[in-house]
Design an enzyme around this catalytic site. Structure first.
Site, PDB file in Angstrom:
ATOM      1  N   HIS A 115      -7.105  25.602  18.073  1.00 44.27           N
ATOM      2  CA  HIS A 115      -6.837  24.655  19.163  1.00 44.27           C
ATOM      3  C   HIS A 115      -7.063  23.203  18.759  1.00 44.27           C
ATOM      4  O   HIS A 115      -7.180  22.334  19.610  1.00 44.27           O
ATOM      5  CB  HIS A 115      -7.703  25.004  20.378  1.00 44.27           C
ATOM      6  CG  HIS A 115      -7.388  26.344  20.952  1.00 44.27           C
ATOM      7  ND1 HIS A 115      -8.318  27.148  21.571  1.00 44.27           N
ATOM      8  CD2 HIS A 115      -6.216  27.035  21.001  1.00 44.27           C
ATOM      9  CE1 HIS A 115      -7.744  28.275  21.967  1.00 44.27           C
ATOM     10  NE2 HIS A 115      -6.475  28.229  21.629  1.00 44.27           N
ATOM     11  N   CYS A 120       1.942   1.735  17.163  1.00 44.06           N
ATOM     12  CA  CYS A 120       3.129   1.572  18.011  1.00 44.06           C
ATOM     13  C   CYS A 120       2.799   1.316  19.477  1.00 44.06           C
ATOM     14  O   CYS A 120       3.707   1.105  20.286  1.00 44.06           O
ATOM     15  CB  CYS A 120       4.034   2.801  17.890  1.00 44.06           C
ATOM     16  SG  CYS A 120       3.384   4.284  18.710  1.00 44.06           S
ATOM     17  N   SER A 126     -14.272  35.311  25.259  1.00 45.32           N
ATOM     18  CA  SER A 126     -13.846  36.219  26.325  1.00 45.32           C
ATOM     19  C   SER A 126     -12.422  36.686  26.106  1.00 45.32           C
ATOM     20  O   SER A 126     -11.961  37.619  26.761  1.00 45.32           O
ATOM     21  CB  SER A 126     -13.940  35.519  27.681  1.00 45.32           C
ATOM     22  OG  SER A 126     -13.007  34.452  27.741  1.00 45.32           O
TER      23      SER A 126
END
EC number: 2.3.1.286
Length: 288
Positions: free
Chosen positions: A133, A195, A234
């Site tokens: 992740h 940017c 989990s």
């Protein structure tokens, strides 16, 4: 196509038996070729609560979603104000006994995939960790894709908000915290230094897909492993559960060490209910 965030999971079937001993786990790890898949439960002993445990943050907190972050300027302001506070806790966290035990077991491991974004595996000395992740220690521009260190953004946010002095005692696994709306209002968000584009932590938000090349890398690690060892997860979200399913389908031993039931229990050959720090230290001592 992005998935809808899966925040909760309820077991609709019978509870499967779990053990509180490592007797059957030791020989599996001792044989080597073990792939580790770790979750937020491994970092709770470092002071970072998990999402779904007894004190899990989802009981009080709904995490930022990709849709809200990318479509709402107010949502980004709220996230960065709260994450600016939370990042300090994440950055100060230290690896616990469980992280160090995983590092000690390196010779028996074929790889480590972590669902955590806190960098504690690496801080403990584990090499070549796949961050499923992403990681909170870096920031990506959604426009030009420039990656930059989180410490640089932290400095810029402090400079842009010199009077911001919010604090909290509650942290979430994604580095987010709860702050009252009056403390969020007026927080100045900065853009990309190259940017001026929108900056986002280089982590997968709820509702966002894990990059496909990273998924394929993890599948390859599963396919080349001799066993899968799940630590403190989990397995509620599919991004981690799919690797458990893959290992089970291939006939690999799947060992889950976690406090409480998991969504992956039906696919596990061994389910162990123990605290991670002491049990992994015991496992490393026995194996080595």
């Amino acid at each position: 196509m992005r998935t809808r965030p899966t925040l909760t999971w309820l077991n609709s079937g019978p509870s499967l038996p779990r053990t509180s001993t490592l007797t059957d786990v030791v020989p599996i790890v001792a044989d080597g070729g073990v792939l580790v898949l770790s979750g937020a439960g491994l970092s709770t002993e470092s002071g970072i609560p998990d999402y779904r445990g007894v004190g899990g943050s989802l009981r009080k907190h709904t995490p930022m979603t990709y849709e809200e972050f990318t479509t709402s300027q107010a949502g980004r302001q709220r996230y960065w104000a709260r994450s600016h506070v939370g990042w300090r806790t994440i950055a100060r966290a230290h690896p616990n006994a469980g992280h160090h035990a995983v590092t000690r077991l390196t010779s028996k491991l074929s790889g480590v995939i972590t669902q955590n974004v806190d960098g504690l595996h690496q801080a403990a000395g584990t090499m070549d960790v796949v961050e499923l992740h992403g990681g909170l220690d870096r920031v990506i521009c959604l426009d030009c894709k420039l990656l930059s260190p989180r410490v640089d953004l932290d400095r810029r946010l402090r400079e842009a908000n010199p009077d911001f002095a919010a604090t909290t005692t509650e942290i979430n696994p994604d580095g987010d915290v709860f702050l009252p709306e009056d403390q969020v209002r007026g927080f100045e968000v900065v853009g990309c230094v190259e940017c001026g584009g929108v900056l986002k932590p280089d982590v997968v938000f709820f509702g966002e897909n894990v990059p496909r090349p990273r998924v394929e890398q993890c599948y390859s690690l599963v396919d080349n492993a001799r066993a899968l060892l799940v630590l403190g997860s989990s397995l509620t979200v599919m991004s981690g559960l799919r690797f458990v399913r893959r290992a089970s389908t291939a006939g690999l031993p799947v060992v889950i060490i976690n406090r409480g039931e998991t969504r992956g229990d039906p696919y596990a050959s061994h389910r162990v209910d123990l605290p991670l720090g002491t049990s992994l230290t015991e496992l490393a001592d026995a194996v080595l």
